[in-house]
Every structure is written in C-alpha cells, then in structure tokens.
Enzyme design. Structure first.
Site, PDB file in Angstrom:
ATOM      1  CD  GLN A  80      35.849  43.109  41.642  1.00 58.05           C
ATOM      2  OE1 GLN A  80      36.821  43.072  40.906  1.00 58.05           O
ATOM      3  NE2 GLN A  80      35.955  43.294  42.946  1.00 58.05           N
ATOM      4  CG  HIS A  81      33.593  48.128  41.863  1.00 58.40           C
ATOM      5  ND1 HIS A  81      34.355  47.981  43.004  1.00 58.40           N
ATOM      6  CD2 HIS A  81      34.451  47.980  40.818  1.00 58.40           C
ATOM      7  CE1 HIS A  81      35.622  47.767  42.662  1.00 58.40           C
ATOM      8  NE2 HIS A  81      35.700  47.746  41.342  1.00 58.40           N
ATOM      9  CG  ASP A 243      34.148  41.122  36.683  1.00 58.58           C
ATOM     10  OD1 ASP A 243      34.754  41.558  37.677  1.00 58.58           O
ATOM     11  OD2 ASP A 243      33.688  41.878  35.806  1.00 58.58           O
TER      12      ASP A 243
END
EC number: 2.7.1.17
Length: 500
Positions: A80-81, A243
């Site tokens: 992520q991110h 994830d």
C-alpha cells in the site's frame, strides 16, 4: 485455475489456486531490491516488479504442473501507499516511493495542518494522514522534482500499476485507495479538493484512476503480456487490492470478530467491520476492505526489516537467529531495543531512530540482542492491539500470517505478549491467496456476492492446527512488566522529538 500475485517490499510471490477444490497447487517467488537514502528515502524501480511478476508466475505454474492456458483469472495484491507516476505514454517517470518512505514527513505535517490536524483529517477523510501515505509524496514530488510533476498523466498505487501493465486500464479499488490520504473512506470517493490544494490547476485530479468495486474485473490480459507470461489470452484481471486487504480475504477475515496479524517487513493488525466506524485514535486507520466492508488497521513500519538488520550484523541465518532468541530470557536481561530504524507510524514517531537501552558489561550478548529486537518489534504490535481494543474491536484468537509466522519461537512470543491464542493458516503468505480468491470471486457471478465470497474463503482458507499457540499466563505477566518499560521509553522519546 486462478493466479494470485503479491508484490511486496522484499519480493513478489505467486500461487496457483484451484478454487473448486480449495487447493493451492504451486507457488513461486522473486526478490526485489530497495533503494535507500538520506532522510528516510525508500524507493523501488517498478520495472523490477514486472520482472519478478514474470519469474514468480513461471515458477508457480511449473510447481503446480499446469499450463498457463488453464488460468482463468488473475488477482494482484500490492504494497500500500506507494506512488507510481506515469506520463502520457504510460512510461514510469521516476522510482516509486514506498509505504516505508518517510522523506516526505515535513510535507505530510503541512498537509495535516491544512486539514486541521489529526482531528480535522479524521473528520474529513475518516483517516489521519500519516508519513508514508501517498498524498505527501505528491507534494514532495511537486517541490523536489517539478520537471517530473509537470509530466504526470497517471497517479497509481503499486497494485494499480501492475493492473495497468496487464490490461492498459488505469483504475483503483476502494481498499487500496483508502491509504492514499486523498480518499474519503466513508463516502468511498476521491477528495479532489485536497489534491487541488497541492496543485490548483486540477492536473492531479485529471490523473486519478477510475474507482472500481472490489468484486469487479479490470479487464482482459493484453495479448502481448499473455504471450510474455505464457498465460491464457482470455484470462481476466480482477480488481485486486492492497496487501492488507488481500491478506484479510486470504485469512477469511471478512466478517466481524476476526483479527489478522501479519509479520512481514512491516507489522500489521486488522479486523473486519461492517460499518465505517472511525476510531478516535488517530493511529487506527479505518480503511475500506476489499470485501465490501471496512478494515480498521494499525501498521508498524519496523518488523522483519529490523530483525533482518540484527541477523546481518551478527551474520546469522534465520534458524540460528531463532535459536539465539530462545536462549535469552524474557526481557533479554534488561536489554531493551526500540526498533525505529526508519521512524515509526505506530507509535507515531516518524522522525525517531532506533536505540538500544539498558546495556551493561554482562547483558550485551548475541542472544539478548536477538531477543530484544523480537520483543521490541512485537511490543509495537501490542501497542496497536491495545488501540484496536480501545476502539471496541475484540477477538478471541489471532490469525497470524507473514514470513516470521513460520517460526515457532515468534509464534510463542506473540501469543505471550498479546495474551491471546493464535493460529496460522496453511498458507501464511495470505495476500497472494486472497488475491487468487478475489479473482475467483470477480469472475463468478452470483446473486448473493457476500455469501459467495464467504463460501470461497471457507473452501480455500485452511488453518494449520499444528501452529495453534496458547499464551502462558506466567510469561504474559513477565512480558507485561517489560512492555510497560517499553511504553515509558516511547513516551520519553515522543516528548524529546521536536514537532516539524
């Protein structure tokens, strides 16, 4: 047959799932390298992900003994991110800044101030933006690389980018979008005003991917990619997700009452909710799930990356490291390691650094150092579990996943520190399994979509009874004393760390 892919920080994993029998037929993996720099820079070249995708896929197919022509659908899980920027031709403009990148911490603070602090961010977005979220990376790019910023045509997350590579379609799924910092988790929509605050021209809004439901496919494989990967040209790519969201599906965490803990590069802890109940604790991120609900979550930035540093320092393999942990007593004879090697999100100490406390001429041993780093990283997860419990989320057991979950020593430490029984699924790399399950869900129409997903999880997610671990009350009591010392040191560190 369905292919599940998990593109993480350390590498890409692939598995082949027979969704009818619930059996994982084969798996493969390939590693990534991390580019580290000053001020917390952590980046990767997306081209590595593509090469690892192909290598892991071929390994999984070979291990399963099946032809790529038998693959009906593909699900992609991604860290992520991360920020992946593309130009008009779809070319990557610069290395991807990752979830663990804290270089844009000053930019994050300025954006947080604009939103009215953590309380204002929670009220507006449903999450308190933190260093590592995507939004501050955009402001950082504008100020540090204006030439790159001027060429942005697509703003994608890592899993979005892989789906784009597979299908040529730029879209994003609600769960992964939740971690951008410019997405409202209550309304499931982009916060375009915040992006316009970064750049008033509206260019960033024009570069946003289309939002899609979790159970909707992205599209078919591009013919060139199907040939390159040796896959069925009619295979359909599912929406995929972050994830953590795919890990939730891969552990059957799709109904209230379950808690999943992941021991990977980072440590994560999350529980399903059927309502967007935003926690008053800013470090609890109430993300959307990839199964139709929400996923209150905490994430520590230092777990196996921290233990790996100690392994490298002492030149230990994983088995020798575990043996040494077992040789040291609870509390490591007074040695306490605060493992904030790259800052920390939970506790919220983005500018902190790691420290080793309580050293004397007797306790500075290899075994105690190994025990101290395991305890220090586990205490961060305990801190997060306390926040989830204070937010009203409860569970009688923990489902433990991630690479470190394979270690009996780690499992016992976690059970004792949390004071909670735990068990691992048969496939501890749950994100790839969740992605494959989600692919089957996307491709199989049904009247009751939630019941269909529950049925798939029941068939495909199997617990490993041999990993069931009970906490020992005496050890839990001893850990509580060490944990309180950890909390005291964290408070002192927070007081001494200047606000940006």
């Amino acid at each position: 047959m369905y292919l599940g892919i998990d593109c993480g920080t350390q590498g890409t994993k692939a598995l082949v799932l027979d969704a009818d029998s619930g059996q994982v037929l084969g798996a493969g993996s390939a590693s990534h390298t991390l580019q580290s720099g000053a001020n917390g820079r952590r980046e990767q070249q997306p081209q590595q992900w593509l090469e690892a995708f192909e290598q892991a896929t071929r390994q999984a197919l070979a291990a399963a003994g099946v032809s790529g022509e038998q693959i009906l659908g593909i699900g992609v899980s991604g860290q992520q991110h991360g920020l992946v920027l593309l130009d008009e031709q779809g070319a990557v403009l610069r290395p991807a800044k990752l979830w663990c990148d804290t270089e844009s911490t000053p930019e994050n603070q300025r954006l947080l101030d604009h939103l009215g602090g953590e309380a204002g961010s929670l009220q507006r977005l449903g999450v308190a933006i933190a260093p590592g979220y995507t939004v501050s990376k955009l402001l950082w790019t504008k100020e540090q690389h204006p030439d790159v910023f001027a060429r942005i045509a697509h703003i994608l997350l890592p899993h979005d980018y892989l789906n784009y590579w597979l299908t040529s379609r730029a879209c994003s799924e609600y769960g992964d979008a939740s971690g951008t910092g410019y997405f409202n988790v209550r309304t499931r929509s982009w916060d375009r005003e915040l992006l316009n605050f970064i750049d008033s021209s509206g260019r960033l809004c024009d570069a946003l991917p289309e939002l899609t439901d979790s159970d909707q496919p992205v599209g078919r494989l591009r013919p060139q990619i199907a040939r390159q990967l040796g896959l069925n040209p009619d295979a359909v790519v599912a929406s995929g997700g972050g994830d953590n969201m795919m890990g939730a599906i891969g552990t059957g965490n799709i109904r209230p009452g379950a808690i999943t803990m992941s021991l990977g590069t980072s440590g994560t802890l999350y529980a399903y909710s059927d309502q967007p109940t935003v926690s008053p604790h800013a470090q609890v991120a109430t993300f959307c799930s990839s199964s139709g609900g929400w996923l209150p979550l905490i994430c520590t930035m230092n777990l196996t990356n921290a233990t790996g540093l100690i392994q490298q320092l002492l030149e230990l393999d994983i088995h020798s490291f575990g043996d040494l942990v077992g040789q040291s007593p609870i509390g490591a004879e007074g040695l306490l390691l605060l493992p904030f090697f790259n800052g920390e999100r939970v506790p919220a100490l983005p500018r902190s650094r790691a420290s080793l406390l309580g050293m004397d001429s007797d306790n500075l041993t290899r075994a105690n150092l190994c025990r101290a780093v395991v305890e220090g990283t586990s205490f961060g997860l305990r801190y997060g579990l306390d926040l989830l419990r204070a937010s009203g989320l409860q569970s009688q057991t923990i489902c433990l996943i991630g690479g470190a979950a394979k270690s009996p020593v780690w499992r016992q430490v976690i059970a004792d520190i949390m004071g909670t029984p735990l068990v691992c699924p048969q496939h501890t790399e749950a994100a790839a399994l969740g992605a494959a399950i989600q692919a089957a869900w996307c491709l199989t129409p049904a009247a009751d979509r939630q019941a269909q997903l529950a049925e798939l999880c029941e068939r495909c997610v199997k617990l490993d009874a041999s990993t069931q671990t009970q906490p020992d009350p005496a050890r839990t009591a001893r850990y509580e004393e060490v944990y309180q010392r950890y909390r005291e040191q964290v408070s002192l560190l927070a007081e001494s760390t200047p606000r940006l």
